[in-house]
Design an enzyme around this catalytic site. Structure first.
Site, short mmCIF file in Angstrom:
data_model
loop_
_atom_site.label_atom_id
_atom_site.label_comp_id
_atom_site.label_asym_id
_atom_site.label_seq_id
_atom_site.Cartn_x
_atom_site.Cartn_y
_atom_site.Cartn_z
N CYS A 1 78.12 38.29 -14.23
CA CYS A 1 78.50 39.06 -15.43
C CYS A 1 77.95 38.46 -16.72
CB CYS A 1 80.01 39.16 -15.54
SG CYS A 1 80.76 40.00 -14.15
N HIS B 1 83.14 40.56 -22.65
CA HIS B 1 82.91 41.13 -21.33
C HIS B 1 84.10 42.01 -20.95
CE1 HIS B 1 81.76 41.73 -17.31
NE2 HIS B 1 82.54 40.81 -16.76
N ASN C 1 84.67 47.16 -14.83
CA ASN C 1 83.80 45.99 -15.01
C ASN C 1 82.42 46.32 -14.43
OD1 ASN C 1 82.47 43.54 -14.89
ND2 ASN C 1 84.18 42.41 -13.99
#
Ligand code: ACO
Length: 350
Positions: A113, A253, A283
Site C-alpha cells: 500500500c 492511506h 482499501n
C-alpha cells in the site's frame, strides 16, 4: 538541472462494478453495520474479467498525460506501484509504456500500500538529478483477483482501482518537498500471499489450503498502522521543514476509517482537512493515495500553492509519507474515467 519536481497531470480509473456491504452479507457472515462501524467502508469497485492491472493503469495514465498536456513520447520514465500486476513478468509498466507510446524505461516496484509514495520519491530523484523531464507514476491494484471471498477478515476490506500522476521538472519552488520511506520485514506473515513465489511455489495442496489468497492478521496490522501513520507524516513534514498545522490537506492511506481518525488526531489535523473516500472504494492498496489525490483535486479541495500531506502503510511492513506543494492550476469537476460495460461483481469468484 531542475531543483523541483511538480505534479503536472493526474488521472484515475475505477471499475464500474460495485460490491456493496449488502452483497457481502450474502457471501460471508458479516453485516453492513459491522463493516461500516469497524472500517467505514460501504462499497468497493471490482474489475471485470477482461480488465487487469494494465488496463486500469492505462486508463488512469491517459487522463494524467492529457492533464499534463504531454504525449507518451515525452516521458522519461514510467513506474507502476502494484502487488497485483498482470504477470509475474514482464512488468505492468512495460505494457503501459507500449500503450501510451512512450520510448523510455519502465518498471514495476512494490511496497504494497505504500508503493505509490515510494514510486513518487524514486521519480523525484530522476527528475531532480536532471536525468529526465517527465515521469509517469501509477498506483494500481486488482486485489479482487487475490482475495478469498470466504474470509470475512479480508474480503470486506479491499477493492480495485488505479491513480496516476505526471511528475515534471520545474524551476518553480514546489512539488515534492519532503518524504520518508520505511520498512520492517521482521514479520512478513502479518500480511502476505503465502504461496506462488520462490519460497513456496503453488501446488495443488497449496491451492486447496487457499495459499494463493491474501492472508492477514488484521489486529496486528491495525496496531502498527495507528502507530506509524502519524510518525511517518511527521517525519516527511520535518524533512520539508514544515509542521502538521501547515498542511492544507491530509491524504492518508484509505485502509480503515478508525486508523485515519487516529492518525489525524495524533497529528492535530482537523476533520475538514482530512480527505476520506474509503466509503466508496475500500482499501485499493497502492492506488488509494493517488485516487484520493485525484478526487481531492476534482472536488476543488486542492488550490494552487497549497501543501498536501500523504501517508501510507502496508504489507512488508512498509510505510511512506510525502509533502507536496501543489503548483498546477486547478480546474475542478469530475474527470473520472469509469468502465461503461456490465457491472463487474459477477467477475469475482466466490
Ligand atoms: N464481519 C463480522 N465480523 C467480523 C468480520 C466481518 N467482516 N471480520 C472479523 N470479524 C469478527 C472477528 O472474527 C472477531 O470475532 P470474535 O471476537 O468472535 O473472534 C471480531 O469481529 C473482532 O475482530 P477484530 O479482528 O478484533 O476486529 P477489529 O476491530 O480489529 O477489525 C479489521 C478488524 C477491520 C480487519 C481491523 O483489524 C483492520 O482494519 N486492520 C488493519 C487492516 C489493514 O489496514 N490492512 C491493510 C494494510 S495495507 C496493505 O498493504 C494491503
Amino acid at each position: 538541472m531542475s531543483r523541483y519536481s511538480a505534479i503536472t497531470g493526474w488521472g484515475k480509473y475505477v471499475p464500474e462494478g460495485r460490491l456493496t456491504n449488502a452483497d457481502l452479507e450474502r457471501m460471508v457472515e458479516t453485516s453492513d453495520e459491522w463493516i461500516t462501524t469497524r472500517t467505514g467502508i460501504k462499497e468497493r469497485r471490482i474489475a471485470r474479467p477482461d480488465e487487469s492491472a494494465s488496463t486500469l493503469c492505462i486508463a488512469a495514465a491517459r487522463e494524467a498525460l492529457e492533464r499534463a498536456e504531454i504525449e507518451g513520447s515525452d516521458l522519461g520514465l514510467i513506474i507502476v506501484a502494484t502487488v497485483s500486476q498482470d504477470y509475474k513478468f514482464p512488468s505492468t509498466a512495460n505494457l503501459v509504456q507500449h500503450a501510451v507510446g512512450a520510448q523510455c524505461g519502465a518498471f514495476d516496484m512494490q511496497a504494497a500500500c505504500s508503493g505509490f509514495i515510494y514510486a513518487l520519491s524514486v521519480a523525484h530523484q530522476f527528475i531532480t538529478t536532471g536525468a529526465i523531464k517527465h515521469a509517469l507514476v501509477i498506483g494500481c491494484e486488482v486485489l479482487s483477483r487475490v482475495m478469498d471471498y470466504t474470509d470475512r477478515g479480508t474480503c470486506v476490506l479491499f477493492g480495485d482501482g488505479a491513480g496516476a500522476v505526471v511528475l515534471s521538472a520545474s524551476d518553480e519552488p514546489g512539488g515534492l518537498l519532503g518524504f520518508t520511506l520505511g520498512s520492517d520485514g521482521a514479520k512478513p506473515e502479518l500480511l502476505y500471499i503465502p504461496a506462488g513465489g520462490s519460497k513456496e511455489p503453488l501446488t495443488e495442496e497449496g491451492l486447496r489450503e487457499g495459499k494463493q489468497w491474501v492472508h492477514m492478521q488484521g489486529g496486528e496490522v491495525f496496531k502498527f498502522a495507528t502507530r506509524i501513520m502519524g510518525t511517518a507524516m511527521e517525519e516527511a513534514l520535518a524533512n520539508a521543514g514544515m509542521s502538521s498545522d501547515e498542511m492544507d490537506l491530509f491524504i492518508p492511506h484509505q485502509a480503515n476509517l478508525r486508523i485515519i481518525e487516529s492518525a489525524s488526531k495524533r497529528l492535530g489535523v482537523p476533520t475538514e482537512k482530512v480527505f476520506v473516500n474509503i466509503e466508496r472504494y475500500g482499501n485499493t492498496s497502492a492506488a488509494a493515495v493517488p485516487i484520493a489525490l485525484c478526487e481531492a483535486v476534482e472536488q476543488g479541495r486542492v488550490l494552487q500553492g497549497q501543501h498536501i500531506g500523504m501517508v501510507a502503510f502496508g504489507a512488508g511492513l512498509t510505510w511512506a509519507a510525502a509533502v507536496v506543494k501543489w503548483t498546477a492550476p486547478v480546474v475542478s469537476g469530475p474527470t473520472t474515467t469509469t468502465s461503461t460495460k456490465e457491472p463487474a461483481s459477477a467477475a469475482v469468484q466466490w
